[in-house]
Design a protein around this motif. Sequence first.
Motif, PDB file in Angstrom:
ATOM      1  N   THR A  51       0.813  -1.053  -0.173  1.00 40.08           N
ATOM      2  CA  THR A  51       0.285   0.038   0.131  1.00 40.08           C
ATOM      3  C   THR A  51       0.954   1.566   0.303  1.00 40.08           C
ATOM      4  OG1 THR A  51      -0.433  -0.419   2.270  1.00 40.08           O
ATOM      5  CG2 THR A  51      -1.830  -1.102   1.333  1.00 40.08           C
ATOM      6  N   ARG A  52       1.969   1.396  -0.157  1.00 40.67           N
ATOM      7  CA  ARG A  52       3.326   2.284   0.358  1.00 40.67           C
ATOM      8  C   ARG A  52       4.614   1.656  -0.222  1.00 40.67           C
ATOM      9  NH1 ARG A  52       3.065   7.066   0.945  1.00 40.67           N
ATOM     10  NH2 ARG A  52       4.292   8.327   1.485  1.00 40.67           N
ATOM     11  N   HIS A  53       4.837   2.538  -1.100  1.00 40.01           N
ATOM     12  CA  HIS A  53       6.655   1.778  -1.607  1.00 40.01           C
ATOM     13  C   HIS A  53       7.285   1.932  -0.159  1.00 40.01           C
ATOM     14  CE1 HIS A  53      10.080   1.529  -3.449  1.00 40.01           C
ATOM     15  NE2 HIS A  53       9.715   1.085  -4.821  1.00 40.01           N
ATOM     16  N   GLU A  54       8.098   0.921  -0.569  1.00 37.83           N
ATOM     17  CA  GLU A  54       9.171   0.758   1.119  1.00 37.83           C
ATOM     18  C   GLU A  54      10.564   2.100   0.714  1.00 37.83           C
ATOM     19  OE1 GLU A  54      10.928  -2.482   0.860  1.00 37.83           O
ATOM     20  OE2 GLU A  54       9.495  -4.173   0.608  1.00 37.83           O
ATOM     21  N   ASN A  55      10.343   3.091   0.039  1.00 35.39           N
ATOM     22  CA  ASN A  55      11.281   4.219  -0.407  1.00 35.39           C
ATOM     23  C   ASN A  55      10.520   5.308   0.342  1.00 35.39           C
ATOM     24  OD1 ASN A  55      13.779   2.405  -1.171  1.00 35.39           O
ATOM     25  ND2 ASN A  55      12.935   2.970  -3.665  1.00 35.39           N
ATOM     26  N   LEU A  56       9.860   5.001   0.234  1.00 34.91           N
ATOM     27  CA  LEU A  56       8.508   6.449   1.587  1.00 34.91           C
ATOM     28  C   LEU A  56       9.165   5.995   3.220  1.00 34.91           C
ATOM     29  CD1 LEU A  56       6.141   6.880  -2.093  1.00 34.91           C
ATOM     30  CD2 LEU A  56       8.411   8.409  -1.578  1.00 34.91           C
ATOM     31  N   LYS A  57       8.431   7.056   3.282  1.00 30.70           N
ATOM     32  CA  LYS A  57       8.188   7.206   4.947  1.00 30.70           C
ATOM     33  C   LYS A  57       7.044   6.677   5.070  1.00 30.70           C
ATOM     34  CE  LYS A  57       7.389  10.640   7.365  1.00 30.70           C
ATOM     35  NZ  LYS A  57       7.670  12.410   8.080  1.00 30.70           N
ATOM     36  N   GLY A  58       6.934   6.071   6.630  1.00 30.27           N
ATOM     37  CA  GLY A  58       5.052   5.869   6.384  1.00 30.27           C
ATOM     38  C   GLY A  58       4.253   6.635   7.500  1.00 30.27           C
ATOM     39  N   ALA A  59       3.204   6.448   8.161  1.00 33.26           N
ATOM     40  CA  ALA A  59       2.556   7.143   8.730  1.00 33.26           C
ATOM     41  C   ALA A  59       1.934   5.926   9.541  1.00 33.26           C
ATOM     42  CB  ALA A  59       1.492   7.866   8.313  1.00 33.26           C
ATOM     43  N   HIS A  60       2.728   5.507  10.293  1.00 34.81           N
ATOM     44  CA  HIS A  60       2.528   4.753  11.403  1.00 34.81           C
ATOM     45  C   HIS A  60       2.766   4.024  12.818  1.00 34.81           C
ATOM     46  CE1 HIS A  60       5.660   2.088  11.252  1.00 34.81           C
ATOM     47  NE2 HIS A  60       5.879   2.364   9.949  1.00 34.81           N
ATOM     48  N   ALA A  61       3.783   4.665  13.073  1.00 33.94           N
ATOM     49  CA  ALA A  61       4.455   4.500  14.586  1.00 33.94           C
ATOM     50  C   ALA A  61       5.140   6.110  14.631  1.00 33.94           C
ATOM     51  CB  ALA A  61       5.644   3.692  14.414  1.00 33.94           C
ATOM     52  N   LYS A  62       4.254   7.047  15.133  1.00 32.44           N
ATOM     53  CA  LYS A  62       5.489   8.410  15.865  1.00 32.44           C
ATOM     54  C   LYS A  62       6.746   7.891  15.202  1.00 32.44           C
ATOM     55  CE  LYS A  62       4.108  12.737  17.829  1.00 32.44           C
ATOM     56  NZ  LYS A  62       2.839  13.739  18.330  1.00 32.44           N
ATOM     57  N   GLY A  63       7.274   8.933  15.701  1.00 32.37           N
ATOM     58  CA  GLY A  63       9.156   8.793  15.804  1.00 32.37           C
ATOM     59  C   GLY A  63       9.632   7.806  15.206  1.00 32.37           C
ATOM     60  N   TYR A  64       9.200   7.209  14.798  1.00 32.11           N
ATOM     61  CA  TYR A  64       9.623   5.983  14.163  1.00 32.11           C
ATOM     62  C   TYR A  64       9.951   5.882  12.545  1.00 32.11           C
ATOM     63  CZ  TYR A  64      10.583   4.788  18.355  1.00 32.11           C
ATOM     64  OH  TYR A  64      10.882   4.712  19.811  1.00 32.11           O
ATOM     65  N   ASN A  65       9.109   6.621  11.811  1.00 33.59           N
ATOM     66  CA  ASN A  65       8.334   6.118  10.549  1.00 33.59           C
ATOM     67  C   ASN A  65       9.610   6.299   9.610  1.00 33.59           C
ATOM     68  OD1 ASN A  65       5.755   5.944  10.908  1.00 33.59           O
ATOM     69  ND2 ASN A  65       5.234   7.534  11.370  1.00 33.59           N
ATOM     70  N   GLU A  66      10.472   7.243  10.339  1.00 35.93           N
ATOM     71  CA  GLU A  66      11.499   7.955   8.946  1.00 35.93           C
ATOM     72  C   GLU A  66      12.560   6.896   8.687  1.00 35.93           C
ATOM     73  OE1 GLU A  66      12.265  10.171   6.852  1.00 35.93           O
ATOM     74  OE2 GLU A  66      11.135  11.453   8.233  1.00 35.93           O
ATOM     75  N   HIS A  67      12.340   5.601   9.496  1.00 33.93           N
ATOM     76  CA  HIS A  67      13.832   4.361   9.476  1.00 33.93           C
ATOM     77  C   HIS A  67      12.638   2.608  10.060  1.00 33.93           C
ATOM     78  CE1 HIS A  67      13.624   4.209  13.937  1.00 33.93           C
ATOM     79  NE2 HIS A  67      13.798   4.868  13.850  1.00 33.93           N
ATOM     80  N   SER A  68      12.008   3.044   9.622  1.00 28.63           N
ATOM     81  CA  SER A  68      10.869   1.835  10.117  1.00 28.63           C
ATOM     82  C   SER A  68       9.623   1.482   8.693  1.00 28.63           C
ATOM     83  CB  SER A  68       9.786   1.660  10.976  1.00 28.63           C
ATOM     84  OG  SER A  68       8.881   2.242  11.034  1.00 28.63           O
ATOM     85  N   ILE A  69       9.467   0.523   8.058  1.00 33.63           N
ATOM     86  CA  ILE A  69       8.238  -0.364   7.404  1.00 33.63           C
ATOM     87  C   ILE A  69       7.621  -0.516   8.329  1.00 33.63           C
ATOM     88  CG2 ILE A  69       8.084  -2.203   5.984  1.00 33.63           C
ATOM     89  CD1 ILE A  69      10.044  -0.353   4.851  1.00 33.63           C
ATOM     90  N   GLY A  70       6.122  -0.792   8.358  1.00 37.54           N
ATOM     91  CA  GLY A  70       4.516  -1.064   8.782  1.00 37.54           C
ATOM     92  C   GLY A  70       3.904  -1.964   7.801  1.00 37.54           C
ATOM     93  N   VAL A  71       3.778  -2.792   8.433  1.00 35.57           N
ATOM     94  CA  VAL A  71       2.906  -4.043   7.938  1.00 35.57           C
ATOM     95  C   VAL A  71       1.594  -4.523   9.437  1.00 35.57           C
ATOM     96  CG1 VAL A  71       3.143  -6.426   8.166  1.00 35.57           C
ATOM     97  CG2 VAL A  71       4.816  -5.519   7.663  1.00 35.57           C
ATOM     98  N   CYS A  72       1.163  -4.343   8.602  1.00 36.82           N
ATOM     99  CA  CYS A  72      -0.845  -4.451   8.877  1.00 36.82           C
ATOM    100  C   CYS A  72      -1.289  -5.876   8.536  1.00 36.82           C
ATOM    101  CB  CYS A  72      -1.617  -2.664   8.472  1.00 36.82           C
ATOM    102  SG  CYS A  72      -2.968  -2.945   9.886  1.00 36.82           S
TER     103      CYS A  72
END
Length: 136
Positions: A51-72
């Motif tokens: 649902t989002r390319h891995e190269n793009l910052k997500g919005a799933h874990a405040k303070g950790y989005n810059e360096h994480s992958i979100g899986v739901c």
Amino acid sequence: MRRIDLIVVHCSATRCNRSYPVETLIADHRKRFGYTGYHYYVTRDGQLYQTRHENLKGAHAKGYNEHSIGVCYEGGLNPQGKPADTRTDKQKHTLLALLCSLKLDYPDAVILGHRDLPDVHKACPCFDARAEYRDL
């Protein structure tokens, strides 16, 4: 390319007896964030959606989005709306395969549940992801 050192597992916090298709997740996130916050979504039938390319910052874990992958995964609440591990066998299989693949791409990344992050006061993903995936 982003530096990834964390993979965060989430649930959609939706009742296991109600459908929450990927299209609804995307629409809800776009209203809230302007884009989809998770990188991957696994529906009850085990279907995997990026649902989002891995190269793009997500919005799933405040303070950790810059360096994480979100899986739901779809679910996380029982029919009464209480936190519960509602993953189907198909979801468990797909999640494991996805996380194994992500660990190949990001071998130094730690896999945690959203609830394992500091200052998170919710049950998400409603199971102990850190313990379940510790050997990956």
